[in-house]
Design an enzyme around this catalytic site. Sequence first.
Site, short mmCIF file in Angstrom:
data_model
loop_
_atom_site.label_atom_id
_atom_site.label_comp_id
_atom_site.label_asym_id
_atom_site.label_seq_id
_atom_site.Cartn_x
_atom_site.Cartn_y
_atom_site.Cartn_z
N GLY A 233 0.81 -1.22 0.00
CA GLY A 233 0.00 0.00 0.00
C GLY A 233 0.84 1.25 0.00
O GLY A 233 0.62 2.17 -0.78
N PRO A 624 12.47 -8.65 15.27
CA PRO A 624 13.66 -8.25 14.51
C PRO A 624 13.63 -8.65 13.04
O PRO A 624 14.10 -7.91 12.18
CB PRO A 624 14.80 -8.95 15.26
CG PRO A 624 14.27 -9.19 16.62
CD PRO A 624 12.81 -9.43 16.47
N LYS A 625 13.09 -9.81 12.75
CA LYS A 625 13.05 -10.27 11.37
C LYS A 625 12.12 -9.38 10.53
O LYS A 625 12.45 -9.00 9.40
CB LYS A 625 12.58 -11.72 11.31
CG LYS A 625 12.89 -12.44 10.01
CD LYS A 625 12.63 -13.93 10.19
CE LYS A 625 13.05 -14.70 8.94
NZ LYS A 625 12.86 -16.17 9.12
N GLN A 630 11.19 -4.38 7.01
CA GLN A 630 10.74 -2.99 6.87
C GLN A 630 11.89 -2.07 6.51
O GLN A 630 11.76 -1.19 5.64
CB GLN A 630 10.10 -2.53 8.19
CG GLN A 630 8.70 -3.04 8.40
CD GLN A 630 7.73 -2.44 7.41
OE1 GLN A 630 7.33 -1.28 7.52
NE2 GLN A 630 7.35 -3.20 6.41
N GLU A 697 8.04 4.12 8.77
CA GLU A 697 8.25 5.38 8.05
C GLU A 697 9.70 5.86 8.16
O GLU A 697 10.31 6.28 7.18
CB GLU A 697 7.32 6.47 8.60
CG GLU A 697 5.88 6.05 8.86
CD GLU A 697 5.13 5.69 7.60
OE1 GLU A 697 5.52 6.13 6.50
OE2 GLU A 697 4.14 4.94 7.72
#
Length: 730
Positions: A233, A624-625, A630, A697
Amino acid sequence: MSPQPQAAVGAPLSRVDGRLKVTGKAPYAADHDIKGAVHAVVVDSSVGRGRITNIDTRAALAQPGVMKVISHLNAPKLAYRDNPGSNNPPGRRLRVFQDDKILFHGQPVAVVVARTLEAAQHGASLVKVSYDATEPSTELATGKADKPTTYARGNAERAIGSAAVRLEMTYRTSRNHHNPMEPHATIARWDGGELTVWDKTQWVVGGTQTELAAVFGIPLESVRVISPFVGGGFGSGLRTWPHTTIAALAASETDHPVKLVLTRKQLYFGTGFRPAYEYKVRLGSDRRGRLAAMTHDVRGETSSYETFTESVLTPGQMLYSMPHVSQAYSTVPLDVNTPLYMRGPGFATASFVIESAMDELAHELGVDPLELRRRNEPDEDQASGLPFSTRRLRDCYTTGAREFGWDRRSQKPRSTREGDWLIGTGMATGVYDTVRVTAQARARLNADGTAVVEAAASDMGPGTYTSQTQVAADALGLTMDTVIFRLGDSRMPPTPPHGGSMTMASVGSAVQIGCDEVRRKAIKLAVEDEDSPLHGVDVDDIVVRSGRLHVKDNPARGETYRQLLTRNNHSHLEAVGTYTPADARFSMYAYGATFAEVAVDARLGLVRVRRVLGVYDAGRIISPKLADSQAIGGMVGGIGTALLEHTVTDHRDGRIVNADLANYLVPVNADVPNLKAIYIDGEDSHADPIGVKGLGEVVHVGVAAAIANAVFHATGRRVRELPITTEALL
């Protein structure tokens, strides 16, 4: 009560929904097999501004399988009530098929409904629309700006005028489109006055559900939204776009469930985008690089019918210490569809400008760019006067410099070469707001020792299913395989939008609170049960591990959830956790430092990113993975912003020229170098009950600036416009 053992949180676990996805069994919006569904294809405007004078549907209606063509000529009038709680910007949102006005190129003007997709596509190609067209205004540089939003502290003009060092620069960023893998799609079905939609959305309740209720003028409880999986998205699903209304309208008009899937091309004008900006900055400092003042004059595009804004001013107010700041942010209404939030909204744009300007100041002064940033670290948030909840940015700098090998960097641009390649390194600071919003989650512990936790959240890729299961498992004292987390249904407890890095902090806190309450109920039941081995034990001395309640310092004394609930004739224990953020007594942000190395072909101007390192102060890392996933994704997106992504408009008619993935360039495997992320230890106990600050972000913010600064270091040429093209370096 005693703190629960943490077995799942912090462990590098694989996604609980991974098998569904890799085997193709995860149902995305268009994958649901709804009995009797027919297909809809939207007809788009071929002009950028004007009025519709005629729509000829005879050829389309004559085709086998075509059921109906709907336009403003035969569509019912819709309620379009105000929906202030949604992500609709101020203005008058687009009302599909309600009048003959054309506001932008690609605006929906009709929809063809047919029994097969092929018939609908062919029918749409036969609809002939005539227009009274006028030339649209689509150029940011020539558009007339609205009255600006302003911010000021001190006297920036006077401070810059008296500063020992003064710089003035203008930066420009291009429009970017989200381009998720899954196109936007909706299936709509009416059952009497009840509407059910299977939709690609990042906001199940406050977004799609409330907007459809407002558009059709029906009670909120008459709309059900189902969205278990979202195929990417980046912000594009944070509001309800016209195609969703069109699908519901077509279903109503044909008395059939309707499936509507946008084409890749239609995503460029059927959904939002990161707006283009022109950003002028002036700064003043002393000879040691201590900032005295900075001014920001920002112009960003919006549509003619809605005023879209984002947090583009915030970093300039709080990122560095300086007594004098002046800002003006003007939107420029254009004949385009409305922009929307895109990863790192506002902050990513501002960081490119501010971090490039800091690099330019460092070069002017002959100071190391990293040292310049250290010299301007604030002790508090000078915009709000609040102390920082946590700000481990110095740790990010130190760790990043060590791991990246920053000390080996030559200060002089264009000083390192490998054959035809000029080598450069650069860095930039990233920051993003720690957003927390009220959320709820329902937790149910079953008598068989399993649990189900539900919230109307979304998962567009960060791993919501997995991370919420981790929180729930530890809070309940269960193993991961005995907990199921469900999301994506408006009948579940409400949650905020799945964006702005707020899901983990908000929904995760609600999950923690709800599961804690269920665990407390079980412990209370045990200590009050005369037949329990835990009878009479202080509740604060009991913990739960692997579904077994026991005395903290005496693991042998205890029993399982199954034994406890079965003996007491309970089929389940249940609670709804509600998280509401506390009053803001701290300035809360996530931070990052991005380091990049590039190689630039000295003759051809080609830029290749060799490596990127990101170091983040993002509070507690639940998974953590998933965090690495991200961070790597954010870096890849930053490479696209810096070097590739650019939506091109033909200003004669407003047509987007490169509305496909062949011509709108995004990074592919060959563009992606060695990427690494490091997370600074330490939770933010002021932010929320689980100590997180949000990661999705901030990992994107600062990447483009770090790459741009590395390009300057490699070539000695400062490019102030994104993307950085070969032409700019020749």
